[in-house]
Design an enzyme around this catalytic site. Structure first.
Site: not given
Ligand code: XUL
Ligand code: CO
Length: 389
Positions: A101, A104
């Site tokens: 993300h 992150d």
């Molecule tokens: C949350 C999840 C996220 C996604 C990316 O449950 O799986 O981390 O993979 O936003």
């Protein structure tokens, strides 16, 4: 690069008889299975948020992992350290992809301008590390659920200012993904849903989310994105109900709003089971519609009802996953992302290696079994006979 995991070297393949916990028993990257190497079939990706940001904390207790790369008081220096640690870890593990993300990898600043500058700086450094190691970005995404401003959603937020903020954030996350050569961009809508219908206009929120996705697709075209968008279904948590509930719901949604040509699905094992399906079920729904793009390979604990994001070790689940992936001729834009975290008690830095090695071995073994199942045509024949009439 030997700063954060000095006691661990490059993880070798030693074969099934090995008792060395820092060696692979089944994952032999260059071994050819069918028409491709194991590395090419499996396209493993390390998950940045759990592996390098996750503290080991849970709702009942604080963090347990030391995370020596997250201690510098200067947030930019800390983000650099975190990148260095991640690339050292991935290079030693021999994994060729990662997923993140925006938040992150780079910290939010005091203003939007500063936040965007931070992201640009870190992306430049990530690009350099990618060049030096040959490690690539599998997919990027924007965190539209962590900051308090997104308490009532990002793309579905009733406040136009929050919606605009989310749009500008996604624009920058797409830029980062393009800059780093990512072949996927994920939408996971943790807060794109409702807590209560008493104060929710569901029709408006679902339309608003679709408009948002159309804007992202249009922007990505201009930005030179050549990959695929993925929706990652999940029924609930943190929302009471999420609009991307499961694979079937998402396929209907994409069709309803004319998004099916730009999107595929990223199916996560523990999300499928939260929706009271099996991993195999949601993978089959996506794949049989020609819409399976990528996988988040973790597992839940069937005795608890939340998203525990454990590393995958169940060989039956892994075989089914690989049987479906091979059956559709592989994953063009996606891969197998470990959206998994070590348990709270696994706070030694070497535990992160044990966890990934176990997961990679499970999927490597599953790949070989699934390939044999395809060659033997046992299931294919049973199904062909069953529907012969
Ligand atoms: C949350 C999840 C996220 C996604 C990316 O449950 O799986 O981390 O993979 O936003
Ligand atoms: Co996920």
């Amino acid at each position: 690069m030997n700063t954060y995991f000095p006691d661990v070297g490059r993880i070798p393949y030693e074969g099934p008889a090995s008792t060395n916990p820092l060696a692979f028993r089944h994952y032999d990257a260059d071994k050819v299975v069918g028409d491709q190497t194991m590395a090419e079939h499996l396209r493993f990706a390390v998950c940045y948020w759990h592996s390098f940001c996750g503290t080991g904390g849970d709702p009942f207790g604080s963090g347990t992992r030391p995370l020596p790369w997250n201690v510098d008081p200067d947030p930019i220096a800390q983000a650099h350290d975190r990148l260095d640690a991640a690339f050292e870890f991935m290079a030693k593990l021999g994994v060729k992809y990662y997923c993140f993300h925006d938040r992150d990898i780079a910290p939010e600043g005091a203003t939007i301008k500063e936040t965007n500058r931070n992201l640009k700086k870190i992306v430049a450094r990530a690009k350099d590390l990618q060049k030096r190691t040959g490690i690539k970005l599998l997919w990027g995404t924007a965190n539209l659920f962590g900051h308090p401003r997104y308490t009532y959603g990002g793309a579905t937020n009733p406040d136009p200012l929050v919606l605009a903020h989310a749009a500008s954030q996604v624009r920058r996350a797409i830029d980062a993904t393009v800059e780093l050569g990512g072949t996927g961009y994920v939408f996971w809508g943790g807060r794109e849903g409702y807590v209560s219908l008493i104060n929710t206009d569901m029709k408006q929120e679902r339309e608003q989310l679709a408009n948002f996705m159309h804007m992202a697709v249009n922007y990505a075209k201009k930005a030179g994105f050549k990959g695929k968008f993925f929706i990652e279904p999940k029924p609930k948590e943190p929302s009471t109900h999420q609009y991307d509930f499961d694979a079937a719901t998402c396929l209907g949604y994409l069709k309803e709003f004319g998004l099916e040509d730009s999107f595929q699905l990223n199916i996560e094992a523990n999300h499928a089971t939260l929706a009271t399906h099996s991993f195999q079920h949601d993978l089959t729904v996506a794949s049989s519609a020609g819409m399976l793009g990528s996988l988040d390979i973790n597992r839940g604990d069937m005795t608890v009802g939340w998203d525990t994001d454990q590393f995958p070790t169940d060989i039956y689940d892994a075989v089914w996953a690989m049987y479906i992936v091979l059956g559709q001729g592989g994953l063009k834009h996606g891969g197998l992302n470990f959206d998994a975290k070590v348990r709270r008690g696994s706070f030694d830095s070497v535990d992160l290696f044990y966890a990934h090695i176990g997961g990679m071995d499970a999927f490597a073994r599953a790949l070989v079994i699934a390939d044999k199942l395809h060659q033997d045509k046992v299931f294919k024949k049973v199904i062909a006979d069953r529907y012969a009439g």
